[in-house]
Scaffold this motif. Structure first.
Motif, PDB file in Angstrom:
ATOM      1  N   VAL A 155      53.528 -10.317 -13.404  1.00  0.00           N
ATOM      2  CA  VAL A 155      54.769 -10.029 -12.673  1.00  0.00           C
ATOM      3  C   VAL A 155      54.852  -8.568 -12.262  1.00  0.00           C
ATOM      4  CG1 VAL A 155      57.293 -10.089 -12.781  1.00  0.00           C
ATOM      5  CG2 VAL A 155      55.983 -11.887 -13.844  1.00  0.00           C
ATOM      6  N   ALA A 156      54.199  -7.701 -13.038  1.00  0.00           N
ATOM      7  CA  ALA A 156      54.225  -6.274 -12.692  1.00  0.00           C
ATOM      8  C   ALA A 156      53.295  -5.964 -11.533  1.00  0.00           C
ATOM      9  CB  ALA A 156      53.834  -5.445 -13.914  1.00  0.00           C
ATOM     10  N   VAL A 157      52.362  -6.876 -11.245  1.00  0.00           N
ATOM     11  CA  VAL A 157      51.326  -6.576 -10.248  1.00  0.00           C
ATOM     12  C   VAL A 157      51.607  -7.247  -8.895  1.00  0.00           C
ATOM     13  CG1 VAL A 157      48.851  -6.729  -9.743  1.00  0.00           C
ATOM     14  CG2 VAL A 157      49.624  -6.384 -12.096  1.00  0.00           C
ATOM     15  N   ILE A 158      52.058  -8.495  -8.938  1.00  0.00           N
ATOM     16  CA  ILE A 158      52.178  -9.278  -7.700  1.00  0.00           C
ATOM     17  C   ILE A 158      53.632  -9.510  -7.328  1.00  0.00           C
ATOM     18  CG2 ILE A 158      51.674 -11.506  -6.629  1.00  0.00           C
ATOM     19  CD1 ILE A 158      49.304 -11.749  -8.447  1.00  0.00           C
ATOM     20  N   ALA A 159      53.926  -9.384  -6.048  1.00  0.00           N
ATOM     21  CA  ALA A 159      55.235  -9.769  -5.527  1.00  0.00           C
ATOM     22  C   ALA A 159      55.001 -10.661  -4.313  1.00  0.00           C
ATOM     23  CB  ALA A 159      56.043  -8.534  -5.135  1.00  0.00           C
ATOM     24  N   GLU A 160      56.055 -11.375  -3.898  1.00  0.00           N
ATOM     25  CA  GLU A 160      55.913 -12.304  -2.766  1.00  0.00           C
ATOM     26  C   GLU A 160      56.945 -12.006  -1.690  1.00  0.00           C
ATOM     27  OE1 GLU A 160      54.738 -16.542  -4.340  1.00  0.00           O
ATOM     28  OE2 GLU A 160      56.331 -15.759  -5.626  1.00  0.00           O
ATOM     29  N   HIS A 161      56.457 -11.902  -0.456  1.00  0.00           N
ATOM     30  CA  HIS A 161      57.315 -11.628   0.694  1.00  0.00           C
ATOM     31  C   HIS A 161      57.663 -12.939   1.388  1.00  0.00           C
ATOM     32  CE1 HIS A 161      58.677  -9.525   4.327  1.00  0.00           C
ATOM     33  NE2 HIS A 161      57.981 -10.391   5.003  1.00  0.00           N
ATOM     34  N   GLN A 187      43.657 -12.121  14.560  1.00  0.00           N
ATOM     35  CA  GLN A 187      42.540 -11.298  15.042  1.00  0.00           C
ATOM     36  C   GLN A 187      41.587 -12.118  15.895  1.00  0.00           C
ATOM     37  OE1 GLN A 187      41.656  -8.219  11.821  1.00  0.00           O
ATOM     38  NE2 GLN A 187      39.682  -9.177  12.206  1.00  0.00           N
ATOM     39  N   ALA A 188      41.258 -13.309  15.415  1.00  0.00           N
ATOM     40  CA  ALA A 188      40.344 -14.161  16.159  1.00  0.00           C
ATOM     41  C   ALA A 188      40.960 -14.553  17.497  1.00  0.00           C
ATOM     42  CB  ALA A 188      39.998 -15.406  15.342  1.00  0.00           C
ATOM     43  N   ALA A 189      42.243 -14.912  17.482  1.00  0.00           N
ATOM     44  CA  ALA A 189      42.909 -15.299  18.725  1.00  0.00           C
ATOM     45  C   ALA A 189      42.907 -14.130  19.712  1.00  0.00           C
ATOM     46  CB  ALA A 189      44.334 -15.766  18.441  1.00  0.00           C
ATOM     47  N   GLN A 190      43.273 -12.941  19.215  1.00  0.00           N
ATOM     48  CA  GLN A 190      43.345 -11.780  20.104  1.00  0.00           C
ATOM     49  C   GLN A 190      41.972 -11.367  20.597  1.00  0.00           C
ATOM     50  OE1 GLN A 190      45.640  -9.230  17.460  1.00  0.00           O
ATOM     51  NE2 GLN A 190      47.473  -9.516  18.709  1.00  0.00           N
ATOM     52  N   GLY A 191      40.959 -11.570  19.762  1.00  0.00           N
ATOM     53  CA  GLY A 191      39.613 -11.171  20.158  1.00  0.00           C
ATOM     54  C   GLY A 191      38.943 -12.156  21.094  1.00  0.00           C
ATOM     55  N   GLY A 220      53.637  -5.400   6.027  1.00  0.00           N
ATOM     56  CA  GLY A 220      53.471  -6.350   7.129  1.00  0.00           C
ATOM     57  C   GLY A 220      52.044  -6.889   7.145  1.00  0.00           C
ATOM     58  N   LEU A 221      51.753  -7.622   8.199  1.00  0.00           N
ATOM     59  CA  LEU A 221      50.420  -8.229   8.293  1.00  0.00           C
ATOM     60  C   LEU A 221      49.431  -7.179   8.788  1.00  0.00           C
ATOM     61  CD1 LEU A 221      51.477 -11.720   9.656  1.00  0.00           C
ATOM     62  CD2 LEU A 221      50.589 -11.198   7.392  1.00  0.00           C
ATOM     63  N   VAL A 222      49.081  -6.282   7.874  1.00  0.00           N
ATOM     64  CA  VAL A 222      48.261  -5.120   8.184  1.00  0.00           C
ATOM     65  C   VAL A 222      47.152  -5.028   7.140  1.00  0.00           C
ATOM     66  CG1 VAL A 222      48.301  -2.595   8.307  1.00  0.00           C
ATOM     67  CG2 VAL A 222      50.240  -3.898   9.152  1.00  0.00           C
ATOM     68  N   ALA A 223      45.962  -4.611   7.550  1.00  0.00           N
ATOM     69  CA  ALA A 223      44.842  -4.496   6.609  1.00  0.00           C
ATOM     70  C   ALA A 223      44.762  -3.078   6.057  1.00  0.00           C
ATOM     71  CB  ALA A 223      43.556  -4.866   7.323  1.00  0.00           C
ATOM     72  N   GLY A 224      43.787  -2.872   5.166  1.00  0.00           N
ATOM     73  CA  GLY A 224      43.495  -1.512   4.724  1.00  0.00           C
ATOM     74  C   GLY A 224      44.110  -1.129   3.400  1.00  0.00           C
ATOM     75  N   LYS A 225      43.831   0.085   2.973  1.00  0.00           N
ATOM     76  CA  LYS A 225      44.172   0.548   1.636  1.00  0.00           C
ATOM     77  C   LYS A 225      45.670   0.758   1.435  1.00  0.00           C
ATOM     78  CE  LYS A 225      42.316   3.750  -1.711  1.00  0.00           C
ATOM     79  NZ  LYS A 225      41.471   4.888  -1.966  1.00  0.00           N
ATOM     80  N   ASP A 226      46.378   1.026   2.532  1.00  0.00           N
ATOM     81  CA  ASP A 226      47.807   1.303   2.380  1.00  0.00           C
ATOM     82  C   ASP A 226      48.671   0.053   2.451  1.00  0.00           C
ATOM     83  OD1 ASP A 226      47.297   4.301   4.277  1.00  0.00           O
ATOM     84  OD2 ASP A 226      47.420   4.018   2.093  1.00  0.00           O
ATOM     85  N   SER A 227      48.028  -1.086   2.637  1.00  0.00           N
ATOM     86  CA  SER A 227      48.776  -2.338   2.709  1.00  0.00           C
ATOM     87  C   SER A 227      48.523  -3.133   1.442  1.00  0.00           C
ATOM     88  CB  SER A 227      48.331  -3.137   3.931  1.00  0.00           C
ATOM     89  OG  SER A 227      48.782  -4.472   3.825  1.00  0.00           O
ATOM     90  N   GLY A 228      49.567  -3.726   0.907  1.00  0.00           N
ATOM     91  CA  GLY A 228      49.448  -4.489  -0.334  1.00  0.00           C
ATOM     92  C   GLY A 228      48.789  -5.849  -0.190  1.00  0.00           C
ATOM     93  N   VAL A 229      48.355  -6.184   1.034  1.00  0.00           N
ATOM     94  CA  VAL A 229      47.687  -7.468   1.250  1.00  0.00           C
ATOM     95  C   VAL A 229      46.375  -7.513   0.472  1.00  0.00           C
ATOM     96  CG1 VAL A 229      46.458  -8.816   2.998  1.00  0.00           C
ATOM     97  CG2 VAL A 229      48.719  -7.881   3.509  1.00  0.00           C
ATOM     98  N   ALA A 256      48.538 -13.970   3.770  1.00  0.00           N
ATOM     99  CA  ALA A 256      48.550 -12.826   4.699  1.00  0.00           C
ATOM    100  C   ALA A 256      47.171 -12.594   5.325  1.00  0.00           C
ATOM    101  CB  ALA A 256      49.072 -11.576   3.999  1.00  0.00           C
ATOM    102  N   PRO A 257      46.100 -12.514   4.527  1.00  0.00           N
ATOM    103  CA  PRO A 257      44.788 -12.309   5.164  1.00  0.00           C
ATOM    104  C   PRO A 257      44.401 -13.439   6.105  1.00  0.00           C
ATOM    105  CG  PRO A 257      44.557 -12.443   2.761  1.00  0.00           C
ATOM    106  CD  PRO A 257      45.997 -12.400   3.062  1.00  0.00           C
ATOM    107  N   ILE A 258      44.725 -14.690   5.748  1.00  0.00           N
ATOM    108  CA  ILE A 258      44.374 -15.784   6.647  1.00  0.00           C
ATOM    109  C   ILE A 258      45.137 -15.644   7.960  1.00  0.00           C
ATOM    110  CG2 ILE A 258      44.393 -18.268   7.027  1.00  0.00           C
ATOM    111  CD1 ILE A 258      44.229 -18.669   4.011  1.00  0.00           C
TER     112      ILE A 258
END
Lengths: 324, 486, 145
Positions: free
Chosen positions: B264-270, B425-429, B289-298, B417-419
């Motif tokens: 519970v201390a590690v995971i939250a749900e949006h 990404q696939a659609a836009q690409g 938000g639906l963002v990748a990288g180190k600053d996103s909790g995804v 979120a990653p899916i």
């Protein structure tokens, strides 16, 4: 033998878990024979046909549709009506479609209490604005719609006309094959029949020894290590076998688990839960009201125990709305 | 804006649709992966005796019922504060390894396979297990059915039903195994190891040996750098059944390692209003938000994530395969979504080797496989790796052991979120202005989803010429039909 | 809505004891409310829990089950033993379904206890009247959202 044209077959899942699909996969090499005899025109788990392909079919185009899953949302119901129109024979396949099954336990609650728990109350949810899923959401790019959740889980037969019922959670593969053979051979019983099961109860197939039922105390199955040879109910573990239709092979008692009733009521029993309650209570060895109340008092959850699989199909269908 | 809907998504377990919005120039403004179902397990288990949850919760998924069953049993152990005898722990892991072989096999060959073997742009009527068999041959199909079937036979031997088996109980397992059963399991395990090696080889030939697929795997469209999560043992090696949950950041550094009760201390749900599925994220990093990288909790929790989060595999040939994997793809961590398929095959090998190890363990036929709980029940968390991701079951009961509160973080849920991002990404690409949108193109967008979700198998037909004959007799005993495949 | 709510009550009673009491109550002109419909069975042990559930499902606001006093009065020796083994579970089941336990009464009334029968019909009817209509089928017909 004259070669028949291929059967046009559809398989679909409503509010289900996918276990009925895996049960079909468990036909193993017999799937080849199904493939020889049938063209599958719709099966989202395995094939890329979409809903629009079904909508484009003429009515009655599919010979048989095996429909598993309960009716929990507006989309489940729409698909039930669509597939009814597009199929000559509609089969309620598996416990969810037949009697509601495990998702049917939600009928002890209502839509609001479910939504509150899932989206507002669980310890991990981070939702300060109290957002709940909405049937329609206006996003910057356009409108996105999701199905409405119903208060009450329904069986397939409660929303549309069903031709046959195949019980089980899931139906056992050897029974599925028996049904497939009956369909291919044109040897189905009268409309409305339960197929893929036998006409007795699970006890008939169970290999355990049965002597006399005189229960002085009920045990939860983790509280004792039962004797592997003797009837579990006689040892005080509530077993749904006496009130459950047979045909599954009584697999659970073989691995020291009591039957939970997933094949639904035996023939001529309308309400499995009431029948099981009656059967289990009748064999309590109590000669006074106090003793009887004490012994059955050890069954802590009558509704969840007796109606584990058949709540939507039962006499009362659901708990009272606004109950909790 | 114009909307294209892919409804339903196919060749996976569960329901979903993808809504793609095109702007006036014909570019993708956004693409939404929408999950239209909810059954409410976290609510309707309230009031049930907690020891019944290992029977109730597997109905969340009939493809991985064993995962829910095992997480539930472990949560029950914790609720009842009961120790599990060593043999029972090993039997549970043995059962669980057999399940992994079956489940990962069906996904690789039947759900994912057609895209690579028949081709992503092939006509839908061919782009399924049938078409795959026609392409690769009868022998392979027969091997798959046999390998999957044998693993399921182990499930049935131990758990009764092969779908929704009941093996674990609070405090142990329902039955011990005889020497005869052990020998059967060992024989199966040896075949499964060979089958896993064969599958890995097939993957190298068909996927890695095809430059178009190699390019697809390495392309930016199918690359997503996030945090990665998986269960690890005391030596930080992948373990499906037990251990600590380890999360590494997009650069591969350990971010957190936690025990089940600390989740519970590690995971939250949006929550978003346009889908019934919630978006888990790492609390300490936050929802951006639906963002990748180190600053996103995804974060991702997939076979690839497990390999990324661990330092190695606990069995020798799987370890070799793991090293080959990272050497080929340029080191750890790997961010290529389609490489999840490869990681999955490596896990089949690990599961098969582990099954063999456990089946030959000297303690495995010990009859002491249950301890009776005696403590008062209260609260517990059970975590396993489901094939689709880290699975968490959390129960709070009253003093009689009736469930008062339940929280579940399910395998695929971790990956929502990653899916969603991979799909967008696939659609836009893939959809660019003025381009004709073919069915094959839409399928490639679906491939972004398929890599994450092994789903279940539907080993439909097509072993081509396996000789079989079915004779149908009527009630009088007359032969009415013969169906044969010569 | 104008007028008081008139509860609809179904009573399953055994032939030898409670039915006899009810019959005697009638013949003795003991006043009883018209709300109770009596269904006679040969023994309270014949009463399947399904009957009780069906009564509520079909519109009953209250249900009574009554038979011969245990241990010795049952015409069939121990049919009523089955009754007292089942009814506690039925009570608890009904509670889980949200049907208040005041809507369900089970007990024993012998053939000589006509007055007790008449009193029961009065008291139970008023008890259920105070709870209001159950109207079970209405919640199933209601719009889903």
């Amino acid at each position: 033998m004259a070669k028949k044209s291929k059967l046009k077959l559809g398989l679909y899942w409503a509010a289900s878990c996918g276990g009925c699909e895996i049960a079909v996969v468990e036909l193993r090499e017999k799937i080849l024979l199904l493939d020889e005899a049938a063209d599958i025109l719709f099966w989202p788990v395995a094939m890329d046909f979409k809903v629009k392909d079904v909508e484009a079919m003429p009515d009655g185009h599919m010979d048989v549709c095996l429909f598993n899953g309960a009716i929990r949302t507006s989309e489940n119901e729409e698909m039930a009506h669509l597939l009814r129109r597009k199929s000559k024979v509609l089969v309620a396949f598996g416990s969810c479609a037949y009697e509601g099954c495990i998702p049917g336990l939600a009928n002890l609650f209502d839509k609001d209490s479910i939504l509150r728990r899932v989206y507002l109350e669980v310890p991990t949810v981070d939702n300060p604005r109290g957002v709940l899923p909405q049937p329609a959401t206006h996003l910057p790019e356009g409108e996105v719609e999701i199905p409405r959740l119903y208060n009450t889980v329904k069986t397939l037969g409660q929303v549309t006309d069903v031709d046959y019922f195949v019980p089980g959670c899931p139906p056992q593969p050897h029974q599925i094959w028996a049904v497939v053979e009956a369909i291919l051979g044109g040897k189905l019983p009268p409309k409305g029949s339960v197929v893929g099961a036998n006409e007795k109860t699970v006890c008939d197939e169970c290999k355990r020894l049965r002597e006399e039922k005189r229960i002085k105390k009920f045990y939860r199955y983790h509280e004792i290590i039962p004797d592997p040879e003797h009837c579990l109910l006689e040892q005080g573990i509530v077993c749904a076998g006496p009130a459950t239709r047979g045909g599954c092979g009584a697999l659970c008692p073989q691995v020291n688990q009591p039957c939970r009733g997933c094949y639904g009521p035996p023939p001529n029993v309308m309400d499995q839960g009431a029948a099981l309650l009656s059967a289990v209570a009748s064999v309590v060895d109590a000669n006074s009201e106090e003793e009887a109340a004490r012994i059955v008092g050890d069954i802590l959850d009558p509704a969840g125990t007796f109606y584990r699989f058949g709540l939507p199909a039962s006499t009362l269908h659901r708990a009272r709305l606004g109950n909790r | 804006m114009r909307k294209i809907s892919i409804d339903p998504i196919t060749r996976l377990e569960g329901h979903g649709k993808i809504d793609i919005f095109l702007d006036d120039e014909g570019n993708v403004a956004n693409a939404y992966l929408i999950i239209p179902e909810l059954r409410g397990f976290e609510k309707f288990v309230e009031g049930r005796p907690v020891e019944e949850l290992p029977d109730i919760t597997p109905r969340i998924c009939g493809v991985c019922p064993e995962a829910h069953h095992m997480a539930s049993v472990k949560a029950c152990d914790a609720v009842y504060h009961v120790e599990v005898p060593p043999t029972a722990k090993k039997l549970r892991e043995l059962f669980y390894s057999a399940f992994y072989v079956a489940d990962h096999t069906t996904h690789f060959y039947i759900l994912a396979g057609p895209d690579f073997v028949v081709g992503p742009d092939a006509p839908p009527a061919e782009r399924n297990i049938l078409g795959l068999i026609h392409k690769v041959g009868v022998e392979v199909g027969g091997k798959v059915i046999r390998a999957r079937g044998m693993a399921m036979d182990i499930i049935g031997m131990l758990g009764g039903r092969r779908v929704h088996p009941l093996f674990g109980v609070p405090g142990g397992v329902g039955k011990a195994i005889t020497e005869e059963e052990r020998a059967q399991i060992e024989a199966i395990a040896r075949e499964e190891v060979e089958f896993a090696l064969f599958t890995l080889d097939l993957f190298r030939k068909i996927v890695l040996g095809n430059s178009a697929y190699r390019d697809m795997i390495l392309s930016d469209i199918f690359t997503l750098p996030t945090y990665y999560m998986g269960l690890v043992d005391e030596q930080n090696r992948v373990n499906f059944y037990d251990g600590m949950v380890r999360v590494v950041d997009p650069e591969g550094k350990e971010f957190v390692k936690y025990a089940p009760h600390e989740y519970v201390a590690v995971i939250a749900e949006h929550v978003e209003p346009w889908s019934y599925l919630k978006f888990p994220f790492l609390k300490k990093v936050g929802w951006k938000g639906l963002v990748a990288g180190k600053d996103s909790g995804v974060y991702q929790a997939t076979p690839l994530s497990r390999l990324n989060a661990a330092d190695g595999m606990a069995t020798p040939r799987a370890q070799e395969a793991y090293e080959e994997f990272y050497a080929t793809l340029g080191g750890k961590p790997v961010h290529h979504t389609l490489a999840i398929h490869w990681a999955r095959v490596i896990e089949i090998l690990y599961a098969a080797e582990r099954l063999l190890e456990l089946s030959t363990d000297p303690e495995i036929t010990n009859p002491h496989v249950r301890n009776i709980p005696t403590a008062k029940p209260d609260e517990g968390v059970g975590i396993v790796e489901a094939p689709r991701g880290t699975l968490t079951h959390h129960y709070i009961t009253d003093e009689r052991g009736l469930v008062v509160k339940c929280n579940l973080i399910v395998g695929t849920t971790n990956n929502y979120a990653p899916i969603a991002m991979s799909v967008r990404q696939a659609a836009q690409g893939l959809i660019r202005k003025g381009q004709v949108i073919t069915e094959g193109l839409l399928n490639r967008i679906e491939m972004a989803f398929r890599a994450y979700d092994p789903c279940f198998g539907c080993a439909t037909h097509a072993v081509g010429q396996m000789p079989l004959e079915v004779r149908i007799y009527d009630a009088d005993g007359s032969l009415t039909q013969v169906i044969s495949r010569a | 809505m104008a007028g008081t709510f008139e509860p609809r009550i179904i009573a399953f009673v055994c032939n030898w004891c409670t039915y006899t009491a009810a019959d005697n109550a009638g013949v003795s002109r003991l006043e009883q409310p018209p709300n109770v419909d009596v269904i006679r069975v040969m023994c309270s042990g014949r009463i399947e829990p399904a009957f009780i559930l069906k009564a509520f499902a079909m519109g009953a606001d209250g249900v009574i089950v009554s038979g011969c006093h245990p241990p010795g009065d049952c015409y069939y020796t121990n049919g009523n033993y089955k009754t007292f083994r089942r009814m506690p579970l039925v009570e608890r089941l009904l509670e889980q379904f949200g049907i208040e336990k005041e809507r369900f009464h089970w007990g024993w009334i012998s053939g000589a206890e006509a007055i007790k029968w008449a009193q029961l019909t009065h008291e139970f009817t008023e008890r259920v009247r105070a709870l209001g209509p159950l109207n079970w089928s209405r919640q199933l017909e209601s719009k889903e959202d």
